[in-house]
Design an enzyme around this catalytic site. Sequence first.
Site, PDB file in Angstrom:
ATOM      1  N   GLU A   1      -7.949   4.159   2.222  1.00 39.66           N
ATOM      2  CA  GLU A   1      -9.241   4.822   3.101  1.00 39.66           C
ATOM      3  C   GLU A   1      -9.044   5.515   4.021  1.00 39.66           C
ATOM      4  O   GLU A   1      -8.150   5.261   4.910  1.00 39.66           O
ATOM      5  CB  GLU A   1      -9.835   3.491   3.297  1.00 39.66           C
ATOM      6  CG  GLU A   1     -11.282   3.762   3.836  1.00 39.66           C
ATOM      7  CD  GLU A   1     -12.145   2.483   4.448  1.00 39.66           C
ATOM      8  OE1 GLU A   1     -13.328   2.518   4.162  1.00 39.66           O
ATOM      9  OE2 GLU A   1     -11.345   1.420   4.736  1.00 39.66           O
TER      10      GLU A   1
ATOM     11  N   LYS B   1     -18.797   3.671  -1.462  1.00 39.57           N
ATOM     12  CA  LYS B   1     -18.865   2.474  -0.762  1.00 39.57           C
ATOM     13  C   LYS B   1     -20.001   1.933  -0.731  1.00 39.57           C
ATOM     14  O   LYS B   1     -21.179   2.284  -0.397  1.00 39.57           O
ATOM     15  CB  LYS B   1     -18.075   2.524   0.683  1.00 39.57           C
ATOM     16  CG  LYS B   1     -18.062   1.054   1.352  1.00 39.57           C
ATOM     17  CD  LYS B   1     -17.104   1.412   2.632  1.00 39.57           C
ATOM     18  CE  LYS B   1     -16.637   0.132   3.367  1.00 39.57           C
ATOM     19  NZ  LYS B   1     -15.936   0.566   4.489  1.00 39.57           N
TER      20      LYS B   1
ATOM     21  N   CYS C   1     -12.936  -1.247   0.822  1.00 37.16           N
ATOM     22  CA  CYS C   1     -12.436  -1.863   2.087  1.00 37.16           C
ATOM     23  C   CYS C   1     -13.495  -3.166   2.119  1.00 37.16           C
ATOM     24  O   CYS C   1     -13.363  -4.257   1.678  1.00 37.16           O
ATOM     25  CB  CYS C   1     -12.801  -1.019   3.368  1.00 37.16           C
ATOM     26  SG  CYS C   1     -11.978  -1.778   4.782  1.00 37.16           S
TER      27      CYS C   1
END
Length: 273
Positions: free
Chosen positions: A40, A110, A151
């Site tokens: 990331e 995301k 994440c």
Amino acid sequence: FRLALIQLHVSAVKSENLHRACGLVREASAKGAKLVALPECFNSPYGTQYFKEYAEKIPGESTQKLAEVAKECSIYLIGGRSIPEEDGGKLYNTCTVFGPDGALLAKHRKVHLFDINVPGKIQFKESETLSPGNSFSMFDTPYCKVGLGICYDMRFAEMAQIYGQKGCQLLIYPGAFNMTTGPAHWELLQRGRAVDNQLYVATISPARDEKASYVAWGHSSVVNPWGEVIAKAGAEETVVYTDIDLKKLAEIRQQIPILSQKRCDLYGVEMKK
């Protein structure tokens, strides 16, 4: 097939990050990796104060480099959160995937933004600058179907369960857990997603930089469908290699057939769009 995770030391110089990342991708390919993943935020420091400054459109400078090196090495390349993506006046935390011909196969924005407050330890709010994505992201390879998250997405078990229902056998989560959440939950969440869904889970972190405003935990890892950590980095810049054994995955699903034993008459998780 061989999977390589590049735990990159990220600097404030985008061109330097891109150059080093591409060099390590070539190294991984030379060692037999067929699928290579970057962490990331590999081309910029991680922090809300950096997102606008480093943002690019897709295609753009960073994604063009990724497409070129994927084609050069004839591999599947997962670009971590290659860039803060700018689109229509909004910024997204975006991961791109390129095939062996250099074509864009997937673009994951995301879904779950990292807005947390652990008093006395860490406070962070991605939503101050970023907008959330609104879709699941999967891509096919000759080896297996792969599902993507970034994440904080890993904390949401329903997302991983849907990927499993859709036939994914490997989940990839580029991520940058910190020095508070990393020791507590990084490995725990990976093992949970893997054993719950009987699939492989791989996470790719930036290398730890103690001088950065946001210090990443590191420890990029691969967990097998039995919940075992089969590859793991330390905190420093490194490349982690592991062989994904889909025969073992099939054996585990046969031995403990939870996927066919779910009581779908009593409960269920569904993808809405």
